[in-house]
Design an enzyme around this catalytic site. Structure first.
Site, PDB file in Angstrom:
ATOM      1  N   HIS A 107       0.848  -1.200   0.000  1.00  0.00           N
ATOM      2  CA  HIS A 107       0.000   0.000   0.000  1.00  0.00           C
ATOM      3  C   HIS A 107       0.877   1.240   0.000  1.00  0.00           C
ATOM      4  O   HIS A 107       2.092   1.150   0.112  1.00  0.00           O
ATOM      5  CB  HIS A 107      -1.010  -0.005   1.152  1.00  0.00           C
ATOM      6  CG  HIS A 107      -0.444   0.077   2.535  1.00  0.00           C
ATOM      7  ND1 HIS A 107       0.333  -0.896   3.092  1.00  0.00           N
ATOM      8  CD2 HIS A 107      -0.561   1.035   3.497  1.00  0.00           C
ATOM      9  CE1 HIS A 107       0.667  -0.566   4.327  1.00  0.00           C
ATOM     10  NE2 HIS A 107       0.146   0.617   4.596  1.00  0.00           N
ATOM     11  N   HIS A 158       1.301   3.926   1.968  1.00  0.00           N
ATOM     12  CA  HIS A 158       1.796   4.673   3.128  1.00  0.00           C
ATOM     13  C   HIS A 158       3.316   4.813   3.093  1.00  0.00           C
ATOM     14  O   HIS A 158       4.030   3.885   2.711  1.00  0.00           O
ATOM     15  CB  HIS A 158       1.355   3.997   4.432  1.00  0.00           C
ATOM     16  CG  HIS A 158      -0.089   4.251   4.768  1.00  0.00           C
ATOM     17  ND1 HIS A 158      -0.800   3.492   5.670  1.00  0.00           N
ATOM     18  CD2 HIS A 158      -0.945   5.204   4.321  1.00  0.00           C
ATOM     19  CE1 HIS A 158      -2.041   3.961   5.765  1.00  0.00           C
ATOM     20  NE2 HIS A 158      -2.154   4.997   4.946  1.00  0.00           N
ATOM     21  N   ASP A 213      -0.165  -3.965   6.244  1.00  0.00           N
ATOM     22  CA  ASP A 213      -0.824  -3.476   7.458  1.00  0.00           C
ATOM     23  C   ASP A 213      -2.283  -3.919   7.542  1.00  0.00           C
ATOM     24  O   ASP A 213      -3.116  -3.229   8.127  1.00  0.00           O
ATOM     25  CB  ASP A 213      -0.788  -1.936   7.501  1.00  0.00           C
ATOM     26  CG  ASP A 213       0.585  -1.378   7.795  1.00  0.00           C
ATOM     27  OD1 ASP A 213       1.517  -2.161   8.035  1.00  0.00           O
ATOM     28  OD2 ASP A 213       0.733  -0.133   7.772  1.00  0.00           O
ATOM     29  N   HIS A 218      -7.507  -0.948   5.528  1.00  0.00           N
ATOM     30  CA  HIS A 218      -6.501  -0.024   6.064  1.00  0.00           C
ATOM     31  C   HIS A 218      -6.309   1.125   5.066  1.00  0.00           C
ATOM     32  O   HIS A 218      -6.390   2.294   5.425  1.00  0.00           O
ATOM     33  CB  HIS A 218      -5.203  -0.783   6.306  1.00  0.00           C
ATOM     34  CG  HIS A 218      -4.060   0.038   6.789  1.00  0.00           C
ATOM     35  ND1 HIS A 218      -4.043   0.641   8.027  1.00  0.00           N
ATOM     36  CD2 HIS A 218      -2.880   0.372   6.212  1.00  0.00           C
ATOM     37  CE1 HIS A 218      -2.891   1.300   8.184  1.00  0.00           C
ATOM     38  NE2 HIS A 218      -2.182   1.156   7.093  1.00  0.00           N
ATOM     39  N   HIS A 273       4.616  -4.757  10.805  1.00  0.00           N
ATOM     40  CA  HIS A 273       4.959  -4.060  12.056  1.00  0.00           C
ATOM     41  C   HIS A 273       5.064  -5.024  13.227  1.00  0.00           C
ATOM     42  O   HIS A 273       4.338  -6.023  13.280  1.00  0.00           O
ATOM     43  CB  HIS A 273       3.898  -3.000  12.417  1.00  0.00           C
ATOM     44  CG  HIS A 273       3.867  -1.823  11.503  1.00  0.00           C
ATOM     45  ND1 HIS A 273       4.645  -0.703  11.690  1.00  0.00           N
ATOM     46  CD2 HIS A 273       3.141  -1.593  10.374  1.00  0.00           C
ATOM     47  CE1 HIS A 273       4.391   0.179  10.722  1.00  0.00           C
ATOM     48  NE2 HIS A 273       3.481  -0.345   9.909  1.00  0.00           N
ATOM     49  N   ASP A 284       5.645   4.673   5.204  1.00  0.00           N
ATOM     50  CA  ASP A 284       6.491   3.672   5.874  1.00  0.00           C
ATOM     51  C   ASP A 284       6.476   2.316   5.164  1.00  0.00           C
ATOM     52  O   ASP A 284       6.963   1.317   5.703  1.00  0.00           O
ATOM     53  CB  ASP A 284       6.099   3.524   7.360  1.00  0.00           C
ATOM     54  CG  ASP A 284       4.699   2.983   7.550  1.00  0.00           C
ATOM     55  OD1 ASP A 284       3.775   3.443   6.856  1.00  0.00           O
ATOM     56  OD2 ASP A 284       4.530   2.071   8.392  1.00  0.00           O
ATOM     57  N   HIS A 285       5.924   2.306   3.927  1.00  0.00           N
ATOM     58  CA  HIS A 285       5.961   1.090   3.107  1.00  0.00           C
ATOM     59  C   HIS A 285       6.582   1.330   1.743  1.00  0.00           C
ATOM     60  O   HIS A 285       6.983   0.376   1.079  1.00  0.00           O
ATOM     61  CB  HIS A 285       4.545   0.506   2.970  1.00  0.00           C
ATOM     62  CG  HIS A 285       3.984   0.089   4.295  1.00  0.00           C
ATOM     63  ND1 HIS A 285       3.884  -1.205   4.710  1.00  0.00           N
ATOM     64  CD2 HIS A 285       3.567   0.848   5.350  1.00  0.00           C
ATOM     65  CE1 HIS A 285       3.419  -1.243   5.961  1.00  0.00           C
ATOM     66  NE2 HIS A 285       3.215  -0.008   6.359  1.00  0.00           N
TER      67      HIS A 285
HETATM   68 FE    FE Z   1       2.671   0.696   8.190  1.00  0.00          FE
HETATM   69 ZN    ZN Z   2      -0.015   1.533   6.613  1.00  0.00          ZN
END
Ligand code: FE
Ligand code: ZN
Length: 242
Positions: A55, A57, A132, A113, A170, A59-60
């Site tokens: 996805h 985001h 996530d 998400h 995570h 942090d990905h």
């Molecule tokens: Fe994440």
């Molecule tokens: Zn995420």
């Protein structure tokens, strides 16, 4: 066999290097950052050939461009989010496949998400990269989806073989377990698992990967009997301070 290496980055993210010794291909799943990923691949003598994003985001996908610039790798991500994913070359939806050498991975659409979130399931290896969406004893926050979306997404995971290894993005397990115990106070398997998790975390040991079997026994979101119950649990978790 695929070799899977877990790289902890930022506060609690896991990035995965997935290496196929036969073809020499190496994929990176959800590179939050580039530096530690490039360093680990180099240390192992692995050439990164592709990135798979679940996805959009940051942090990905935060390491996408730097890894692509350094290696010339090919980037695959979810079609519903392609305009938000830096460097994307191929946008996929459920029904399509990705490959690492001769190992095929199915794309599974798992909105909730985020609206276009996907997962990659390698049936021959029994491994799932779920970003996530599903966490050990938890699920992702519903930023762009409804409880019904997440319920349907989690049903797809629940139908996978129980031995499937669940590589989520995570290390949230201990906090998830604290909440899970409030959602299902009578669940003995959950209580036992949480004690193990606390002991593992005290020693700094990762609690990921999990398995679908363990999640079916202990994850209050995967175990929710309806979208309504899932939504209630998700709202309670969002408000949970423990
Ligand atoms: Fe994440
Ligand atoms: Zn995420």
């Amino acid at each position: 066999m695929l070799d899977i290496v877990q790289i902890p980055v930022l506060n609690d993210n896991y990035v995965y290097l997935v290496h196929d010794p036969d073809s020499g291909e190496t994929a990176v799943i959800d590179p939050a950052v580039a530096g530690p990923v490039l360093t680990e691949a180099e240390r192992r003598g692995w050439r990164i050939t592709q990135i798979l994003n679940t996805h959009w985001h940051p942090d990905h996908v935060g390491g996408n461009q730097e890894i692509k610039d350094a290696t010339g790798c090919h980037i695959t991500g979810p079609r519903g989010e392609q305009e938000k994913i830096t460097g994307i070359d191929r946008a996929v939806v459920e029904g399509e496949e990705v490959s690492i050498g001769k190992h095929l991975g199915c794309v599974i659409d798992v909105p909730g998400h985020t609206a276009g979130h996907n997962a990659y399931y390698f049936a021959d290896e029994g491994v799932l990269f779920c970003g996530d969406t599903l966490f050990a004893m938890g699920c992702g926050k519903l930023f762009e989806g409804t409880p019904a979306d997440m319920f349907d997404s989690l049903r797809k995971f629940a139908a996978l073989p129980p031995a499937t290894q669940v590589y989520c993005a995570h290390e949230y397990t201990e906090a998830n377990g604290r909440f899970a115990l409030t959602a299902e106070p009578g669940n003995d398997a959950l209580a036992r698992r949480q004690s193990e998790v606390v002991a593992q975390r005290e020693k700094g040991i990762p609690t990921v990967p999990s398995t679908i079997e363990a999640e079916l026994k202990t994850n209050p979101f995967l175990r929710a009997r309806s979208a309504k119950e899932l939504g209630e649990r998700r709202a309670a978790k969002d408000a949970f301070a423990g």
